[in-house]
Design a protein around this motif. Sequence first.
Motif, PDB file in Angstrom:
ATOM      1  N   PHE A  31       3.089 -10.898   6.811  1.00 21.55           N
ATOM      2  CA  PHE A  31       2.050 -10.574   7.743  1.00 21.55           C
ATOM      3  C   PHE A  31       0.725 -11.381   7.523  1.00 21.55           C
ATOM      4  O   PHE A  31       0.588 -11.842   6.438  1.00 21.55           O
ATOM      5  CB  PHE A  31       1.832  -9.187   8.144  1.00 21.55           C
ATOM      6  N   ARG A  50      -0.558 -19.933   5.721  1.00 22.92           N
ATOM      7  CA  ARG A  50      -0.009 -18.918   4.615  1.00 22.92           C
ATOM      8  C   ARG A  50       0.931 -18.186   5.053  1.00 22.92           C
ATOM      9  O   ARG A  50       1.882 -17.660   4.352  1.00 22.92           O
ATOM     10  CB  ARG A  50      -1.327 -18.228   4.161  1.00 22.92           C
ATOM     11  N   ARG A  88      -3.262  -9.026  13.928  1.00 23.54           N
ATOM     12  CA  ARG A  88      -2.277  -8.693  13.076  1.00 23.54           C
ATOM     13  C   ARG A  88      -1.028  -9.486  13.524  1.00 23.54           C
ATOM     14  O   ARG A  88      -0.663  -9.092  14.469  1.00 23.54           O
ATOM     15  CB  ARG A  88      -2.044  -7.259  13.015  1.00 23.54           C
ATOM     16  N   LYS A 150       2.422 -12.657   1.119  1.00 23.02           N
ATOM     17  CA  LYS A 150       1.738 -11.381   1.775  1.00 23.02           C
ATOM     18  C   LYS A 150       2.804 -10.971   2.805  1.00 23.02           C
ATOM     19  O   LYS A 150       2.939 -10.908   3.899  1.00 23.02           O
ATOM     20  CB  LYS A 150       0.592 -12.188   2.935  1.00 23.02           C
ATOM     21  N   TYR A 154       3.640  -3.378   0.855  1.00 23.54           N
ATOM     22  CA  TYR A 154       2.096  -3.278   0.495  1.00 23.54           C
ATOM     23  C   TYR A 154       2.004  -1.814  -0.757  1.00 23.54           C
ATOM     24  O   TYR A 154       0.981  -1.575  -0.666  1.00 23.54           O
ATOM     25  CB  TYR A 154       1.120  -3.567   1.383  1.00 23.54           C
ATOM     26  N   ASN A 157      -0.339  -2.084  -3.641  1.00 24.83           N
ATOM     27  CA  ASN A 157      -1.875  -2.153  -3.070  1.00 24.83           C
ATOM     28  C   ASN A 157      -2.081  -0.579  -2.834  1.00 24.83           C
ATOM     29  O   ASN A 157      -3.197   0.173  -2.860  1.00 24.83           O
ATOM     30  CB  ASN A 157      -2.196  -2.872  -2.038  1.00 24.83           C
ATOM     31  N   GLU A 183      -7.729  -8.396  -8.813  1.00 26.34           N
ATOM     32  CA  GLU A 183      -8.425  -8.279  -7.356  1.00 26.34           C
ATOM     33  C   GLU A 183      -8.396  -6.777  -6.881  1.00 26.34           C
ATOM     34  O   GLU A 183      -8.021  -5.845  -7.917  1.00 26.34           O
ATOM     35  CB  GLU A 183      -7.540  -9.187  -6.416  1.00 26.34           C
ATOM     36  N   THR A 185      -7.687  -3.693  -3.991  1.00 30.44           N
ATOM     37  CA  THR A 185      -6.446  -3.439  -3.030  1.00 30.44           C
ATOM     38  C   THR A 185      -6.253  -4.213  -2.019  1.00 30.44           C
ATOM     39  O   THR A 185      -5.287  -4.557  -1.600  1.00 30.44           O
ATOM     40  CB  THR A 185      -6.315  -1.762  -2.586  1.00 30.44           C
ATOM     41  N   GLY A 186      -7.391  -4.610  -1.248  1.00 33.40           N
ATOM     42  CA  GLY A 186      -7.223  -5.351  -0.082  1.00 33.40           C
ATOM     43  C   GLY A 186      -8.235  -6.391  -0.012  1.00 33.40           C
ATOM     44  O   GLY A 186      -8.656  -7.102   1.260  1.00 33.40           O
ATOM     45  N   ASN A 188     -10.457 -10.025  -2.584  1.00 36.72           N
ATOM     46  CA  ASN A 188     -10.719 -10.475  -3.967  1.00 36.72           C
ATOM     47  C   ASN A 188     -12.097 -10.233  -4.325  1.00 36.72           C
ATOM     48  O   ASN A 188     -12.814  -9.707  -3.554  1.00 36.72           O
ATOM     49  CB  ASN A 188     -10.653 -12.015  -3.404  1.00 36.72           C
ATOM     50  N   GLY A 209      -6.986 -15.399  -1.422  1.00 36.81           N
ATOM     51  CA  GLY A 209      -7.824 -14.984   0.052  1.00 36.81           C
ATOM     52  C   GLY A 209      -8.265 -16.413   0.766  1.00 36.81           C
ATOM     53  O   GLY A 209      -9.086 -17.289   0.152  1.00 36.81           O
ATOM     54  N   ILE A 210      -8.336 -16.265   1.950  1.00 34.86           N
ATOM     55  CA  ILE A 210      -8.913 -17.254   2.920  1.00 34.86           C
ATOM     56  C   ILE A 210     -10.133 -17.093   2.810  1.00 34.86           C
ATOM     57  O   ILE A 210     -11.275 -17.786   2.819  1.00 34.86           O
ATOM     58  CB  ILE A 210      -8.165 -17.095   4.000  1.00 34.86           C
ATOM     59  N   THR A 211     -10.859 -15.958   2.929  1.00 37.21           N
ATOM     60  CA  THR A 211     -12.231 -15.548   2.701  1.00 37.21           C
ATOM     61  C   THR A 211     -12.677 -15.899   1.178  1.00 37.21           C
ATOM     62  O   THR A 211     -13.773 -16.557   1.107  1.00 37.21           O
ATOM     63  CB  THR A 211     -12.608 -14.079   2.896  1.00 37.21           C
ATOM     64  N   THR A 247     -10.735 -10.704   5.076  1.00 35.67           N
ATOM     65  CA  THR A 247     -10.999 -10.982   6.561  1.00 35.67           C
ATOM     66  C   THR A 247     -11.697  -9.925   7.004  1.00 35.67           C
ATOM     67  O   THR A 247     -12.488 -10.076   7.941  1.00 35.67           O
ATOM     68  CB  THR A 247      -9.613 -11.401   7.137  1.00 35.67           C
TER      69      THR A 247
HETATM   70  N1  PXG Z   1      -6.047  -9.348  -1.575  1.00 34.42           N
HETATM   71  C1  PXG Z   1      -5.379  -8.700  -0.877  1.00 34.42           C
HETATM   72  C2  PXG Z   1      -4.318  -7.851  -1.722  1.00 34.42           C
HETATM   73  C3  PXG Z   1      -5.222  -8.665   0.252  1.00 34.42           C
HETATM   74  O1  PXG Z   1      -4.567  -7.761   1.165  1.00 34.42           O
HETATM   75  C4  PXG Z   1      -7.332 -10.102   0.610  1.00 34.42           C
HETATM   76  C5  PXG Z   1      -7.209 -10.119  -0.810  1.00 34.42           C
HETATM   77  C6  PXG Z   1      -8.222 -11.051   1.188  1.00 34.42           C
HETATM   78  O2  PXG Z   1      -7.506 -12.008   1.884  1.00 34.42           O
HETATM   79  P1  PXG Z   1      -8.193 -12.802   2.991  1.00 34.42           P
HETATM   80  O3  PXG Z   1      -7.268 -13.979   3.349  1.00 34.42           O
HETATM   81  O4  PXG Z   1      -8.185 -11.703   4.363  1.00 34.42           O
HETATM   82  O5  PXG Z   1      -9.502 -13.208   2.688  1.00 34.42           O
HETATM   83  C7  PXG Z   1      -6.149  -9.383   1.335  1.00 34.42           C
HETATM   84  C8  PXG Z   1      -6.365  -8.982   2.707  1.00 34.42           C
HETATM   85  C9  PXG Z   1      -7.081  -3.592   5.311  1.00 34.42           C
HETATM   86  C10 PXG Z   1      -6.272  -4.666   5.023  1.00 34.42           C
HETATM   87  O6  PXG Z   1      -6.625  -2.987   6.125  1.00 34.42           O
HETATM   88  C11 PXG Z   1      -6.823  -5.856   4.173  1.00 34.42           C
HETATM   89  C12 PXG Z   1      -6.233  -7.167   3.840  1.00 34.42           C
HETATM   90  C13 PXG Z   1      -4.769  -7.320   4.561  1.00 34.42           C
HETATM   91  C14 PXG Z   1      -4.475  -6.269   5.332  1.00 34.42           C
HETATM   92  C15 PXG Z   1      -5.013  -5.199   5.555  1.00 34.42           C
HETATM   93  O7  PXG Z   1      -7.994  -3.203   4.621  1.00 34.42           O
HETATM   94  N2  PXG Z   1      -6.654  -7.882   3.082  1.00 34.42           N
END
Ligand code: PXG
Length: 291
Positions: A31, A50, A88, A150, A154, A157, A183, A185-186, A188, A209-211, A247
């Motif tokens: 995803f 990605r 998504r 990705k 999950y 996390n 990192e 849970t969601g 960086n 992460g793209i951010t 993101t």
């Molecule tokens: N680390 C992890 C494990 C992620 O899932 C990021 C870093 C940041 O990556 P980007 O590419 O977004 O800068 C992510 C992505 C949520 C949620 O509901 C968050 C992510 C993905 C899915 C759901 O908080 N973050």
Amino acid sequence: MKVHVNGSLVDKKDAKISVFDHGLLYGDGVFEGIRSYNGLIFKLEEHIERLFESAHTITLRIPLTKKQIQKAIVDTLKANKLKSAYIRVVVSRGEGDLGLDPRKCKGNETVIIITDTINFYPKKLYEKGMDIITVPTIRNNCEAVNPQIKSLNYLNNILAKIEATNSGYEEAIMLDHLGYVAECTGDNIFLVKGGELYTPPQCMGSLRGITRDTVLAIARKINMPTHEHVVTRHEVYISDECFLTGTAAEIVPVVKVDGRAIGDAKPGKATKAITREFKKLTKTAGLKYTI
Ligand code: PXG
């Protein structure tokens, strides 16, 4: 709300897939989470790239080209009249039997695109900064399930998130199998020390992460030295500033980690400068669409 399911835009209530879908049975799929800001989709090509890389490693065929995915995302945003949205994209192995073997799902890959309004963290959190902890669950070892994939699985996390919320925290640091900071849970993680920027290397158990990449590029542009380098908890505790990137969350200042104040326990100058540049980018860069 309209949802894209395998090439059709259907009402949310009709957006259904098989209970034999291996995305559900095994988390077998990939995803992306993407954002659009006022009619501009931020870093769309990078997210699609990605998605295809994650799919490549799990040998999942995406039944659309990159251009077709792009168009499907824009069509879904337009159908929902969303100018600023969370997007998504899910591609799962599809319907198979009650066995692991993905070959049984061949030709049934499922593509879903959901666009919705964004649930922001409260504004106060950005102004005051976040208090986080380190949790016991370590990030997946990259030679087991590489965090660069990705995937729809999950649980790694989610276990860490449960530990964080059970202790009354919204977000938590996950260490890698060697005990270094990986990192959150969601998101960086970044540190600022002596005017230089540090983040763990992607090969040590964190998602690229793209951010994260965007923030590294911003730092280079404003002549801030950057280091992708192993980070210990001690280095987090003694940093001048700390922030998280993702993101959904964008850039969140962190002011306390495991009970230790970071700097003067207020969002720092460098964090604010990088956030300003990031906001400028989200207003000006991205794939344009009109609704
Ligand atoms: N680390 C992890 C494990 C992620 O899932 C990021 C870093 C940041 O990556 P980007 O590419 O977004 O800068 C992510 C992505 C949520 C949620 O509901 C968050 C992510 C993905 C899915 C759901 O908080 N973050």
